[in-house]
Structure formats: structure tokens, C-alpha cells
Design a protein around this motif. Structure first.
Motif: not given
Ligand code: F0G
Length: 404
Positions: A214-217, A219-224, A243-251, A358-367
Motif C-alpha cells: 500500500f505504502e509504496i503505491c 508514495q508513488l502517487d498511487f501508481e504501482a 495481497k496488498g497490491f491486489k487489494e489496492f487494485k481491486e479497490t 537481461g531479466a529486468i526491464d531497465k526502463e521500469g520503475k523498480i523498487v
């Protein structure tokens, strides 16, 4: 709100003290998310103090007067541009859970777990631990006036954690065995009603830990983020955060979900092996071994939940060596000023290894989640450092030494 078995679907009242379903399956707390969706808005959440209890509607507590808190959560999400540049990444963040009251993410679980113990009127609480869970439970039980019993593996507990558990006044017992054996023993005591068990097989504790997601989202202005990387031991945290990410998305508070990447140590990697074989469950490892003592676990109780989180999120699992862990621990401290314990540094070591593969997208938002404070394990840090030079009180010698 109800406890539901994730295997057979059987439901139990939240006031029933039960750690596994009759069928042996793990339990999960289910909410009326449709109702929460109508009750909660971003603006409303933002008006509250940051921390675990900001997300009250998503937590399994009926009587807020029973809350036991040390102001856990509300930890920093550092944007790490120095490290990002070094690794060729666009956007890298560290969610530093070492900034919690007892120095690890366990406090998020314990504020909810010990509050539940309060609601249930349990006078004695207990856990098995590689160190951090025991430090946290000892603190929260002290604050709520409960007796606390902790079982630790013999000889391998980091000194800071041991000092905490003893100093907060818990009954500390070290067994001549490892964490997995300690967990079986303490669970037996719980099943004989000698104590209320607060390991992560207790689904209420995991509810507190999901607030990391929840808190990561928040702090990123409600972006995952696109990717979340974290160490995995008993496998509760990765399951809880997913579970937290899924509940934030479902709500409707976020509209996408991150990939969940679990990192284990080379000498304790049952989940990585299961993932690589694309299996839904693990083969336990009998003699787990790693410098990252927090995740020195061979038979993680939440393995099936963790593997589900990895598969559902299109994530992955990878192992790192002790040398890679120590190098990453130093790199994080010396590029960003963030001192974490070895287990936590495995998330950075994992990131580096996966970038090489090479298994990570370098352009993404990584936490990367760093789960525990560096001061927890001073021995590991000192061993990996250059010791101070000792000199006489002489200015000339001092000048020579600092120029070296
Ligand atoms: N990082 C740290 C610092 C930990 O203390 C732990 C677990 C983990 C990661 C792994 O989290 O178990 O949810 O997968 N420590 C437990 C303890 C086992 O007893 O303190 P997990």
C-alpha cells in the motif's frame, strides 16, 4: 471479514484461533472489498498520519481501542539515482523497512498481530525466529503487557536481534537446531494452547505486512511500480505484499500490478528451485546455510502463497551467493548511505544478477525492499569492512594516514 482456506475454501470466523485449515491449507483474511472501495478514497487516506494504521479499512481489527502501536510503517521510499546510474537504470527506489521501530518490517505485522492477541485476550504470545520476528514480538508484547516466548536457532542469530529480544524482556530460548525445527516446536506449544503464535503462518500478521505494498503505491502517487524485488525466507512477506497490491487494485486505488521478484541465498533456496522447475510447492532443504541469517530457512511455511504471487504477477525467483550479498550491502551503503543487514542486501544483489542476465526491464520503475537495518548484524558488517587504523595522538601521523 473472514478467515478462508486458500486450498479448500472453508471459512472460519476471525475470532477462531486456528493456524491452518482442517485440510492443512494456509488461511487468508478476506474482506468485502466492494464495501471498502466505496468507503475509501486517496484524498481521505492522505489526510491520515502515515504508517500501517493509515489503511485501517483494509486491516482485520474490530476494536481500535485495542491497537498496540509503536508508530510502525511510514518508512522512506528513497529514490536512488547514484545506484540507478551505476546500474544503468531509469528509476530505482529503496523501500527501507530498517527504519521501523525495532529495525525491520516485522513491526508492521506485529502491530496487527499483537492487536489481534489483545482482542482475543491472549496473555502469552510466542514465535520462532531467525532474529527479527523475535525482536519485534518482544517489543510489542512489552508494550501490551503480555508474556513473550521466543525460540531461536542455536548460535546463528545476529547480535543486534538477540540483544533486542532479551532486552525487551522476552523469555528467550535457543535450541540446538535450525529455524525450521524451532517453528515446529513453537507451533506445537501453540496447538497445546500455551501461547498465541505470531509466526507468519498466522494470517493476521501478514495483513500488517501487506501495508508495504500500500505504502509504496501511496508514495508513488498511487501508481504501482513495474517491479518489486525482495528477500524471501519463510515467504510470508512476498505473499503479503502481493495481497496488498491486489487489494489496492481491486479497490481502484491503482490500475496496474508489479512483477514480484523473490531473492533467496544460494545455500537456502527452496523457492527458487521450485520456481525454476515451475512447481507449485517446494522440496524442503535440510541444512540451510548463508551469511544472511535472517533468511536461513529450508522449509518456508508460506511457500505455496509465495510461488502463487510470483506466478500470478509474472515475476520470478533467483538466488544470490553470500559474496554477492556482501558486495551489494557495501555498494548500497557506499553509494546511497543506506545501511542494511545482509538478508536485505540480497534484494540489491538479486537486482544486479538479474540485470546481468537481461531479466529486468531497465526502463521500469523498480523498487527493492530492504527489510532490516544494518545495525542488526554488526558482526557481518565489521567482517566486510577495513578496520580503523590505530595511531598515536600525533598530527603528523594523522596527516599521513588520511592521505593514504
Ligand atoms: N529480511 C529480513 C531482514 C528478515 O528478517 C526476514 C525474515 C526476511 C527478509 C524474509 O521474510 O520470512 O517473510 O520471507 N525473518 C524471519 C524472522 C524469518 O524470524 O525474523 P519472509
Amino acid at each position: 471479514m473472514i478467515q478462508r482456506c486458500r486450498e479448500c475454501g472453508k471459512e472460519y470466523d476471525v475470532d477462531e484461533i486456528i493456524y491452518n485449515c482442517e485440510c492443512g491449507g494456509l488461511l487468508e483474511i478476506k474482506y468485502d472489498l466492494e464495501k471498502i472501495k466505496n468507503e475509501v478514497s486517496k484524498e481521505q487516506l492522505r489526510e491520515r498520519r502515515s504508517g500501517v494504521w493509515r489503511y485501517l479499512e483494509y486491516l482485520p481489527v474490530k476494536d481500535t481501542n485495542k491497537i498496540v502501536s509503536l508508530w510502525e510503517g511510514g518508512t522512506p521510499l528513497y529514490k536512488c539515482d547514484n545506484l540507478a546510474k551505476k546500474l544503468g537504470l531509469k528509476e530505482l527506489y529503496i523501500k527501507n523497512e530498517g527504519a521501523n521501530p525495532t529495525g525491520s518490517f516485522k513491526d508492521r505485522g506485529m502491530t496487527v498481530g499483537v492487536t489481534r492477541a489483545n482482542e482475543l485476550g491472549a496473555p502469552v504470545v510466542g514465535c520462532a525466529s531467525t532474529g527479527n520476528t523475535s525482536a519485534s514480538l518482544a517489543a510489542y508484547s512489552a508494550r501490551s503487557g503480555k508474556k513473550c516466548i521466543v525460540l531461536l536457532p542455536g548460535g546463528k542469530v545476529a547480535l543486534g536481534k538477540l540483544a533486542q529480544a532479551m532486552f525487551y524482556g522476552a523469555k528467550v530460548v535457543q535450541i540446538n537446531g535450525n529455524f525450521d525445527q524451532a517453528l515446529v516446536m513453537i507451533k506445537n506449544l501453540a496447538l497445546e494452547n500455551k501461547l498465541y503464535l505470531l509466526n507468519s503462518v498466522n494470517p493476521f500478521r501478514l495483513e500488517g505486512q501487506k501495508t508495504i505494498g500500500f505504502e509504496i503505491c501511496d508514495q508513488l502517487d498511487f501508481e504501482a511500480p513495474s517491479t518489486v524485488i525482495l528477500p524471501v525466507g519463510n515467504a510470508g512477506n512476498i505473499s503479503a505484499i502481493w495481497k496488498g497490491f491486489k487489494e489496492f487494485k481491486e479497490t481502484d486505488l491503482i490500475d496496474s500490478l508489479p512483477k514480484m521478484i523473490g531473492i533467496q541465498a544460494e545455500g537456502a533456496q527452496p523457492i527458487v528451485k521450485a520456481y525454476k522447475a515451475q512447481k507449485d510447492n517446494i522440496n524442503p532443504e535440510d541444512n540451510p546455510e548463508t551469511i544472511a541469517t535472517a533468511i536461513r530457512i529450508g522449509n518456508p511455511v508460506n511457500a505455496v502463497k509465495a510461488l502463487e504471487a510470483i506466478y500470478q504477477s509474472n515475476g520470478l525467483a533467483e538466488f544470490v551467493s553470500d559474496e554477492e550479498i556482501t558486495a551489494a550491502q557495501k555498494l548500497l551503503a557506499q553509494t546511497e548511505g543506506i545501511f542494511v543487514e545482509p538478508a536485505s542486501a540480497s534484494s540489491i544483489a538479486g537486482l544486479i544478477k538479474l540485470l546481468d542476465m537481461g531479466a529486468i526491464d531497465k526502463e521500469g520503475k523498480i523498487v527493492c525492499i530492504t527489510t532490516g537495518n544494518g545495525l542488526k548484524d554488526p558482526d557481518a558488517a565489521i567482517k566486510a569492512s577495513t578496520l580503523p587504523s590505530e595511531i598515536e595522538c600525533d598530527m603528523e601521523i594523522l596527516k599521513k594516514v588520511i592521505e593514504e
